[in-house]
Design a protein around this motif. Structure first.
Motif, short mmCIF file in Angstrom:
data_model
loop_
_atom_site.label_atom_id
_atom_site.label_comp_id
_atom_site.label_asym_id
_atom_site.label_seq_id
_atom_site.Cartn_x
_atom_site.Cartn_y
_atom_site.Cartn_z
N PRO A 23 0.83 -1.20 0.00
CA PRO A 23 0.00 0.00 0.00
C PRO A 23 0.87 1.26 0.00
N VAL A 24 0.38 2.27 -0.65
CA VAL A 24 1.12 3.53 -0.73
C VAL A 24 0.94 4.28 0.59
N ARG A 25 2.05 4.64 1.19
CA ARG A 25 2.00 5.42 2.43
C ARG A 25 2.04 6.90 2.09
N PRO A 26 1.26 7.70 2.84
CA PRO A 26 1.33 9.14 2.58
C PRO A 26 2.68 9.69 3.00
N ARG A 27 3.17 10.65 2.25
CA ARG A 27 4.44 11.29 2.59
C ARG A 27 4.26 12.17 3.82
N ALA A 35 2.05 15.41 4.13
CA ALA A 35 0.95 15.34 3.16
C ALA A 35 -0.36 15.52 3.90
N PRO A 36 -1.38 16.03 3.23
CA PRO A 36 -2.67 16.21 3.90
C PRO A 36 -3.27 14.86 4.27
N PRO A 37 -4.04 14.79 5.35
CA PRO A 37 -4.65 13.52 5.75
C PRO A 37 -5.65 13.06 4.70
N PRO A 38 -5.95 11.75 4.69
CA PRO A 38 -6.92 11.26 3.71
C PRO A 38 -8.29 11.89 3.97
N PRO A 39 -9.11 11.99 2.94
CA PRO A 39 -10.42 12.62 3.11
C PRO A 39 -11.30 11.80 4.05
N GLU A 40 -12.18 12.48 4.77
CA GLU A 40 -13.11 11.83 5.68
C GLU A 40 -14.19 11.14 4.86
N PRO A 41 -14.69 9.99 5.36
CA PRO A 41 -15.79 9.33 4.65
C PRO A 41 -17.07 10.17 4.71
N PRO A 42 -17.96 10.01 3.74
CA PRO A 42 -19.19 10.78 3.78
C PRO A 42 -20.01 10.46 5.02
N PRO A 43 -20.82 11.41 5.50
CA PRO A 43 -21.64 11.18 6.70
C PRO A 43 -22.58 9.99 6.49
N GLY A 44 -22.72 9.18 7.53
CA GLY A 44 -23.61 8.03 7.49
C GLY A 44 -22.97 6.76 6.94
N SER A 45 -21.73 6.82 6.50
CA SER A 45 -21.09 5.59 6.00
C SER A 45 -20.36 4.91 7.15
N ALA A 46 -20.23 3.59 7.04
CA ALA A 46 -19.57 2.81 8.10
C ALA A 46 -18.06 2.87 7.92
N PRO A 47 -17.32 2.90 9.04
CA PRO A 47 -15.86 2.90 8.92
C PRO A 47 -15.38 1.57 8.33
#
Length: 174
Positions: A153-157, A160-172
């Motif tokens: 898997p590609v690791r963020p540098r 780097a900005p954090p990954p985007p948050e999941p949309p509201p109401g979605s399961a982690p």
């Protein structure tokens, strides 16, 4: 993806050539190997694989001194070829190089015991077992496409900005 495979085996065929022995080494009969045509194109007198041939019990016959052509399709396909050896000697099995495909070749005895493996390189490299001492009996050549290595898997540098948050109401996902 379709992959054409040319496979040839030779054992105890051709002229016998004897050399002087020293010590207690056993004599070895030299073997001529079948000339292979272009992968995937059978020439007159060459065999095509018979499907299904995905196990030793349904292996495509490959008499010594002949060539066979087959396909690895789908990528998880495994092809088995039965080689019946009539006399003691040296078995040579060659797998033609296929552009863009990394293949492996395994040889087993009648009991399924691994005897030899050829995995010499990347895609487009021929494989083979050139001089396996054999006694009369049944042997199996197994051809498969080498699995691609798992991608890391590609690791963020750093920074780097954090990954985007999941949309509201979605399961982690964890």
């Amino acid at each position: 993806a379709a992959v054409a495979v040319a496979l040839g085996a030779g054992a105890g065929c051709g002229k016998k050539k004897r050399q002087a022995r020293t010590g207690d080494a056993a004599p070895v009969e030299l073997v001529s190997v079948a000339a292979l045509g272009d992968a995937g194109v059978a020439k007159p007198g060459e065999a095509e694989e018979r499907e299904p041939n995905d196990g030793a019990d349904v292996a495509t016959p490959l008499p010594p001194g002949t060539a066979a052509h087959g396909r690895i399709e789908p990528d998880t396909d495994v092809d088995y070829y039965r080689i019946d050896v009539a006399q003691a000697g040296a078995l040579s099995v060659q797998l033609a190089a296929v552009t863009g495909v990394d293949l492996t070749l395994d040889l087993e005895d009648a009991a399924g015991t691994p005897l030899a493996r050829s995995d010499r390189g990347a895609a487009g490299v021929s494989e083979g077992v050139p001089n396996l001492g054999v006694t009369p009996g049944r042997y199996t050549a197994i051809v498969r496409k080498k699995a691609s290595p798992a991608k890391k898997p590609v690791r963020p540098r750093k920074g780097a900005p954090p990954p985007p948050e999941p949309p509201p109401g979605s399961a982690p996902l964890y």
